[in-house]
Design a protein around this motif. Structure first.
Motif, PDB file in Angstrom:
ATOM      1  N   PRO A 155      -4.241  -7.052  -3.364  1.00  0.00           N
ATOM      2  CA  PRO A 155      -3.105  -5.695  -2.853  1.00  0.00           C
ATOM      3  C   PRO A 155      -3.820  -5.279  -1.466  1.00  0.00           C
ATOM      4  O   PRO A 155      -4.851  -6.171  -1.000  1.00  0.00           O
ATOM      5  CB  PRO A 155      -3.552  -4.403  -3.447  1.00  0.00           C
ATOM      6  CG  PRO A 155      -4.805  -4.455  -4.712  1.00  0.00           C
ATOM      7  CD  PRO A 155      -5.336  -5.871  -4.833  1.00  0.00           C
ATOM      8  N   THR A 199       1.355  -1.270   0.462  1.00  0.00           N
ATOM      9  CA  THR A 199      -0.264   0.262   0.017  1.00  0.00           C
ATOM     10  C   THR A 199       0.435   1.050   0.265  1.00  0.00           C
ATOM     11  O   THR A 199       1.922   1.317   0.945  1.00  0.00           O
ATOM     12  CB  THR A 199      -0.857   0.183   1.136  1.00  0.00           C
ATOM     13  OG1 THR A 199       0.208  -0.368   2.366  1.00  0.00           O
ATOM     14  CG2 THR A 199      -2.092  -1.188   0.789  1.00  0.00           C
ATOM     15  N   MET A 255      -5.781   5.944  -4.450  1.00  0.00           N
ATOM     16  CA  MET A 255      -5.265   4.744  -5.760  1.00  0.00           C
ATOM     17  C   MET A 255      -6.064   3.183  -4.918  1.00  0.00           C
ATOM     18  O   MET A 255      -6.822   2.387  -5.096  1.00  0.00           O
ATOM     19  CB  MET A 255      -4.232   4.513  -5.489  1.00  0.00           C
ATOM     20  CG  MET A 255      -3.797   2.961  -6.873  1.00  0.00           C
ATOM     21  SD  MET A 255      -1.396   2.426  -6.754  1.00  0.00           S
ATOM     22  CE  MET A 255      -1.115   4.708  -7.228  1.00  0.00           C
ATOM     23  N   GLU A 256      -5.795   3.349  -3.445  1.00  0.00           N
ATOM     24  CA  GLU A 256      -6.146   2.651  -2.482  1.00  0.00           C
ATOM     25  C   GLU A 256      -7.576   1.994  -2.646  1.00  0.00           C
ATOM     26  O   GLU A 256      -8.089   1.014  -2.616  1.00  0.00           O
ATOM     27  CB  GLU A 256      -5.524   2.794  -1.262  1.00  0.00           C
ATOM     28  CG  GLU A 256      -3.992   2.703  -1.073  1.00  0.00           C
ATOM     29  CD  GLU A 256      -3.289   3.158   0.384  1.00  0.00           C
ATOM     30  OE1 GLU A 256      -2.003   2.862   1.007  1.00  0.00           O
ATOM     31  OE2 GLU A 256      -3.666   3.204   1.399  1.00  0.00           O
ATOM     32  N   ALA A 290      -4.577  -3.276  -0.455  1.00  0.00           N
ATOM     33  CA  ALA A 290      -5.819  -2.245  -0.092  1.00  0.00           C
ATOM     34  C   ALA A 290      -6.959  -2.578  -0.021  1.00  0.00           C
ATOM     35  O   ALA A 290      -7.691  -1.920   0.191  1.00  0.00           O
ATOM     36  CB  ALA A 290      -5.583  -1.706  -1.344  1.00  0.00           C
ATOM     37  N   ARG A 291      -7.118  -4.280  -0.521  1.00  0.00           N
ATOM     38  CA  ARG A 291      -8.838  -4.563  -0.660  1.00  0.00           C
ATOM     39  C   ARG A 291      -9.326  -4.537   1.001  1.00  0.00           C
ATOM     40  O   ARG A 291     -10.146  -4.560   0.579  1.00  0.00           O
ATOM     41  CB  ARG A 291      -8.413  -5.817  -1.714  1.00  0.00           C
ATOM     42  CG  ARG A 291      -7.863  -7.205  -0.772  1.00  0.00           C
ATOM     43  CD  ARG A 291      -8.338  -8.577  -1.859  1.00  0.00           C
ATOM     44  NE  ARG A 291      -7.424  -8.830  -1.236  1.00  0.00           N
ATOM     45  CZ  ARG A 291      -8.340 -10.029  -0.163  1.00  0.00           C
ATOM     46  NH1 ARG A 291      -9.458 -10.597  -0.706  1.00  0.00           N
ATOM     47  NH2 ARG A 291      -7.412 -11.478  -0.525  1.00  0.00           N
ATOM     48  N   SER A 324      -9.625   2.763  -3.785  1.00  0.00           N
ATOM     49  CA  SER A 324     -10.381   2.345  -6.101  1.00  0.00           C
ATOM     50  C   SER A 324     -10.154   1.075  -5.702  1.00  0.00           C
ATOM     51  O   SER A 324     -10.725   0.188  -5.982  1.00  0.00           O
ATOM     52  CB  SER A 324      -9.511   2.861  -6.894  1.00  0.00           C
ATOM     53  OG  SER A 324     -10.035   4.430  -7.055  1.00  0.00           O
ATOM     54  N   GLU A 325      -9.074   0.216  -5.315  1.00  0.00           N
ATOM     55  CA  GLU A 325      -8.331  -1.392  -5.386  1.00  0.00           C
ATOM     56  C   GLU A 325      -9.818  -1.408  -4.081  1.00  0.00           C
ATOM     57  O   GLU A 325      -9.714  -3.258  -3.724  1.00  0.00           O
ATOM     58  CB  GLU A 325      -7.156  -0.834  -4.302  1.00  0.00           C
ATOM     59  CG  GLU A 325      -6.374  -0.770  -5.897  1.00  0.00           C
ATOM     60  CD  GLU A 325      -5.292  -0.776  -5.422  1.00  0.00           C
ATOM     61  OE1 GLU A 325      -4.586  -0.777  -4.690  1.00  0.00           O
ATOM     62  OE2 GLU A 325      -3.557  -1.316  -6.576  1.00  0.00           O
TER      63      GLU A 325
END
Length: 299
Positions: free
Chosen positions: A115, A58, A201-202, A117-118, A204-205
């Motif tokens: 990743p 992340t 970005m995190e 971040a999910r 969104s993931e």
């Protein structure tokens, strides 16, 4: 003569040294062994050097962020200890460890698909679970873990601090210090605005749809700052007011440099949005890998 105060110390060795200076100024005989062990071990978790774990992937909630929160929490507790409530060595020790683990829930185990971040929505619960697993492996008392659980819960943006049951007033103030340190360390960062695309970005993931675009996140950050400022003052015991006490004792100047830096970031963000609109990115010029921009004060 000018005096340089490093607000966000980004070199791990220097940051560790500053944390040690702070806690030993509070307690000259402070036992650093648990902190030292946790610092080394959590660093290995984030680096992917602990068996069963992959390296942190992340880009926003990374090891640098964790260390920044560690330092901000130590500074806040120092200020609170001096002007509001004396902490025990045990509570300070537990808060340092809790700060180190507070975002470990973003880490992926080897058998988990990434990743990391999910796991944004449940990263706080995952952080607490990993801390419990680690505490058991170290043979730490369950009472210690339960106090650290309260502290980490205060970093959950989706949970009101009012909903957390604390065992005593001291643990509450330590928890509120960690929750406040988590906010300040991010929003006072000299590259906070440059890091917002990484945060988007995190999100969104993780499938979080609160922001329709990166631009929308930038637009809503000003309102987010207002909410966080209110939360720090009204829900986190206003421990932020003690940051100036820390800087007075440590550096001889009674100012809350974290809040001042956050305000500068928000002022510049407003300027970018007003002048450039959707072309805001052209005004973001600081490199993410730069050293901290020190605050220069007249001594």
């Amino acid at each position: 003569m000018d005096k340089t105060i490093h607000l966000l110390i980004k070199k791990p060795e220097a940051l560790d040294r500053e944390v040690r200076i702070i806690v030993t100024s509070m307690f000259p005989d402070f036992d650093l062994s648990r902190y030292e062990t946790a610092l080394a071990d959590v660093g290995r978790y984030f680096a992917g050097e602990q068996p069963g774990f992959r390296a942190c992937d992340t880009p926003y909630h990374d090891w640098s962020h964790t260390l920044g929160v560690l330092l901000a929490t130590a500074r806040l507790m120092h200020g609170v200890h001096a002007d509001r409530q004396e902490f025990s060595q045990r509570t300070v020790d537990l808060a340092l460890v809790a700060a180190l683990f507070h975002d470990s829930g973003y880490l992926c185990r080897e058998n988990e698909e990434g990743p990391g971040a999910r796991f944004t929505r449940d990263h706080v619960r995952r952080s607490i679970d990993l801390l419990e697993e680690y505490a058991r492996s170290r043979g730490w008392p369950m009472e210690d873990f339960m106090d650290m659980e309260c502290m980490i819960q205060c970093t959950d943006p989706a949970r009101s601090p009012d909903a957390i049951v604390f065992p005593n007033f001291e643990v509450m103030l330590a928890s509120h210090s960690l929750g406040t340190g988590d906010i300040l360390a991010q929003m006072a960062d000299d590259v906070y605005l440059e890091k917002l695309p990484l945060l988007f970005m995190e999100f969104s993931e993780a499938g979080i749809t609160d922001f329709s675009s990166e631009y929308d996140l930038f637009l809503k950050t000003l309102g987010f700052y207002s909410l966080m400022r209110s939360k720090m003052r009204n829900k986190l015991s206003n421990v932020v007011a003690s940051m100036g006490t820390h800087f007075r004792i440590r550096h001889g100047v009674e100012r809350d440099f974290y809040s001042e830096a956050a305000v500068r970031n928000m002022d510049y963000l407003a300027e970018l949005l007003n002048n450039l609109g959707e072309e805001y990115a052209s005004g973001l010029r600081r490199r993410l890998d730069r050293d901290e921009h020190p605050i220069i004060l007249a001594a």
